[in-house]
Design a protein around this motif. Structure first.
Motif, PDB file in Angstrom:
ATOM      1  N   LEU A 146       0.810  -1.224   0.000  1.00 21.34           N
ATOM      2  CA  LEU A 146       0.000   0.000   0.000  1.00 21.34           C
ATOM      3  C   LEU A 146       0.846   1.278   0.000  1.00 21.34           C
ATOM      4  N   HIS A 147       2.175   1.140  -0.051  1.00 21.95           N
ATOM      5  CA  HIS A 147       3.111   2.274  -0.050  1.00 21.95           C
ATOM      6  C   HIS A 147       2.999   3.111   1.223  1.00 21.95           C
ATOM      7  N   ILE A 148       2.740   2.433   2.327  1.00 26.03           N
ATOM      8  CA  ILE A 148       2.713   3.103   3.623  1.00 26.03           C
ATOM      9  C   ILE A 148       4.085   2.878   4.253  1.00 26.03           C
ATOM     10  N   PRO A 149       4.777   3.964   4.607  1.00 21.42           N
ATOM     11  CA  PRO A 149       6.120   3.812   5.176  1.00 21.42           C
ATOM     12  C   PRO A 149       6.104   2.953   6.440  1.00 21.42           C
ATOM     13  N   SER A 150       7.006   1.994   6.501  1.00 21.27           N
ATOM     14  CA  SER A 150       7.024   1.074   7.640  1.00 21.27           C
ATOM     15  C   SER A 150       7.354   1.789   8.950  1.00 21.27           C
ATOM     16  N   GLU A 151       8.029   2.933   8.865  1.00 24.92           N
ATOM     17  CA  GLU A 151       8.388   3.670  10.077  1.00 24.92           C
ATOM     18  C   GLU A 151       7.162   4.271  10.773  1.00 24.92           C
ATOM     19  N   ILE A 152       6.091   4.474  10.034  1.00 25.68           N
ATOM     20  CA  ILE A 152       4.894   5.103  10.581  1.00 25.68           C
ATOM     21  C   ILE A 152       3.900   4.070  11.127  1.00 25.68           C
ATOM     22  N   VAL A 153       4.069   2.819  10.743  1.00 21.91           N
ATOM     23  CA  VAL A 153       3.128   1.757  11.116  1.00 21.91           C
ATOM     24  C   VAL A 153       3.028   1.563  12.633  1.00 21.91           C
ATOM     25  N   PRO A 154       4.153   1.550  13.387  1.00 24.91           N
ATOM     26  CA  PRO A 154       4.000   1.397  14.837  1.00 24.91           C
ATOM     27  C   PRO A 154       3.126   2.492  15.456  1.00 24.91           C
ATOM     28  N   MET A 155       3.252   3.695  14.945  1.00 31.14           N
ATOM     29  CA  MET A 155       2.437   4.788  15.467  1.00 31.14           C
ATOM     30  C   MET A 155       0.965   4.573  15.125  1.00 31.14           C
ATOM     31  N   ALA A 156       0.695   4.111  13.911  1.00 33.56           N
ATOM     32  CA  ALA A 156      -0.691   3.865  13.500  1.00 33.56           C
ATOM     33  C   ALA A 156      -1.328   2.764  14.343  1.00 33.56           C
ATOM     34  N   LEU A 157      -0.550   1.766  14.707  1.00 30.14           N
ATOM     35  CA  LEU A 157      -1.081   0.665  15.514  1.00 30.14           C
ATOM     36  C   LEU A 157      -1.230   1.045  16.989  1.00 30.14           C
ATOM     37  N   LEU A 158      -0.333   1.881  17.477  1.00 29.42           N
ATOM     38  CA  LEU A 158      -0.341   2.229  18.892  1.00 29.42           C
ATOM     39  C   LEU A 158      -1.246   3.411  19.203  1.00 29.42           C
TER      40      LEU A 158
ATOM     41  N   LEU B 248       2.931   9.218  20.907  1.00 23.99           N
ATOM     42  CA  LEU B 248       3.710  10.454  20.958  1.00 23.99           C
ATOM     43  C   LEU B 248       5.200  10.156  21.036  1.00 23.99           C
ATOM     44  N   SER B 249       5.570   9.108  21.771  1.00 20.15           N
ATOM     45  CA  SER B 249       6.993   8.751  21.841  1.00 20.15           C
ATOM     46  C   SER B 249       7.496   8.250  20.491  1.00 20.15           C
ATOM     47  N   ILE B 250       6.661   7.540  19.762  1.00 16.24           N
ATOM     48  CA  ILE B 250       7.055   7.100  18.420  1.00 16.24           C
ATOM     49  C   ILE B 250       7.192   8.302  17.497  1.00 16.24           C
ATOM     50  N   MET B 251       6.264   9.252  17.604  1.00 12.55           N
ATOM     51  CA  MET B 251       6.348  10.455  16.780  1.00 12.55           C
ATOM     52  C   MET B 251       7.619  11.239  17.116  1.00 12.55           C
ATOM     53  N   THR B 252       7.965  11.326  18.388  1.00 11.97           N
ATOM     54  CA  THR B 252       9.194  12.011  18.799  1.00 11.97           C
ATOM     55  C   THR B 252      10.418  11.317  18.206  1.00 11.97           C
ATOM     56  N   ASP B 253      10.427   9.983  18.213  1.00 13.27           N
ATOM     57  CA  ASP B 253      11.528   9.239  17.594  1.00 13.27           C
ATOM     58  C   ASP B 253      11.618   9.537  16.100  1.00 13.27           C
ATOM     59  N   ILE B 254      10.470   9.612  15.438  1.00 18.04           N
ATOM     60  CA  ILE B 254      10.455   9.938  14.002  1.00 18.04           C
ATOM     61  C   ILE B 254      11.015  11.335  13.785  1.00 18.04           C
ATOM     62  N   PHE B 255      10.632  12.280  14.630  1.00 19.18           N
ATOM     63  CA  PHE B 255      11.158  13.651  14.517  1.00 19.18           C
ATOM     64  C   PHE B 255      12.662  13.678  14.705  1.00 19.18           C
ATOM     65  N   GLN B 256      13.168  12.950  15.697  1.00 14.39           N
ATOM     66  CA  GLN B 256      14.597  12.953  15.972  1.00 14.39           C
ATOM     67  C   GLN B 256      15.391  12.266  14.867  1.00 14.39           C
ATOM     68  N   THR B 257      14.814  11.221  14.284  1.00 15.41           N
ATOM     69  CA  THR B 257      15.523  10.472  13.249  1.00 15.41           C
ATOM     70  C   THR B 257      15.427  11.139  11.885  1.00 15.41           C
ATOM     71  N   TYR B 258      14.232  11.571  11.499  1.00 15.87           N
ATOM     72  CA  TYR B 258      14.007  12.070  10.140  1.00 15.87           C
ATOM     73  C   TYR B 258      13.736  13.572  10.075  1.00 15.87           C
ATOM     74  N   GLY B 259      13.405  14.182  11.203  1.00 15.86           N
ATOM     75  CA  GLY B 259      13.087  15.601  11.246  1.00 15.86           C
ATOM     76  C   GLY B 259      11.592  15.842  11.149  1.00 15.86           C
ATOM     77  N   PRO B 260      11.115  16.902  11.805  1.00 14.98           N
ATOM     78  CA  PRO B 260       9.674  17.183  11.787  1.00 14.98           C
ATOM     79  C   PRO B 260       9.161  17.640  10.422  1.00 14.98           C
ATOM     80  N   ASP B 261      10.035  18.170   9.586  1.00 11.50           N
ATOM     81  CA  ASP B 261       9.623  18.631   8.257  1.00 11.50           C
ATOM     82  C   ASP B 261       9.773  17.571   7.179  1.00 11.50           C
ATOM     83  N   SER B 262      10.221  16.384   7.559  1.00 16.38           N
ATOM     84  CA  SER B 262      10.329  15.296   6.595  1.00 16.38           C
ATOM     85  C   SER B 262       8.931  14.759   6.282  1.00 16.38           C
ATOM     86  N   VAL B 263       8.841  13.955   5.246  1.00 16.79           N
ATOM     87  CA  VAL B 263       7.554  13.354   4.894  1.00 16.79           C
ATOM     88  C   VAL B 263       7.033  12.516   6.060  1.00 16.79           C
TER      89      VAL B 263
END
Length: 177
Positions: free
Chosen positions: A82-94, A103-118
């Motif tokens: 479905l072209h859903i990024p695997s990095e976002i799936v844990p957040m969608a499930l939790l 929120l902790s998963i979102m914070t990890d995504i921000f720290q790893t990829y940046g808040p302005d990333s896709v």
């Protein structure tokens, strides 16, 4: 852009002040009314504490037992198709289970990829467009003694699924990914 910052900084103080002024002019004993409401809210808080503790324990067990990782591995081919990024799936499930966990998963995504990333934008949209359905149903239904949730769980989880899918679609569409 400056007026939006000013608006966001002053919105809450203006609302609270307006409530106090309107209450004063209507001759409502504002402080006493507030204290009475707080006093009536305390037993409700005590009633929902067991439900909160149970939900937090269940979320912790789900994450720490490895069940979340196992579920993610099983669903990875579906999300890749479905072209859903695997990095976002844990957040969608939790997200339907725990606001703090998502929120902790979102914070990890921000720290790893940046808040302005896709991924940062998808996480932000998902966090804002969905709710902690199971948490809300557990706390609110449990506090008033509802045992049969009927369609609430199905509709809530379906709306969370829609929020997750549309978060990805909207960010892809808005930012041309």
């Amino acid at each position: 852009m400056e007026w939006t910052n000013l608006l966001s900084e002053w919105a809450l103080p203006v609302v609270i002040s307006s409530i106090l002024v309107i209450g004063h002019f209507r001759k409502v004993p504002v402080y006493e009314t507030f204290i009475l409401g707080a006093k009536e809210g305390f037993p409700t808080t005590v009633r929902i504490i067991p439900h909160l503790v149970a939900m937090m324990v269940a979320v912790s067990v789900f994450r720490e037992s490895g069940a979340l990782d196992l579920l993610l591995k099983g669903l990875r081919p579906v999300f890749d198709t479905l072209h859903i990024p695997s990095e976002i799936v844990p957040m969608a499930l939790l997200r339907p289970i725990s606001g703090t966990g998502s929120l902790s998963i979102m914070t990890d995504i921000f720290q790893t990829y940046g808040p302005d990333s896709v991924l940062g934008k998808i996480a932000s949209v998902m966090q804002g467009s969905s709710d902690t359905t199971l948490y809300v149903l557990t706390v609110y239904f449990g506090s008033v003694g509802i045992r049969n949730s009927r369609y609430a769980v199905k509709v809530g989880l379906l709306s969370d699924l829609a929020a997750a899918a549309f978060s990805v679609l909207v960010v892809y569409w808005m930012f041309g990914v």
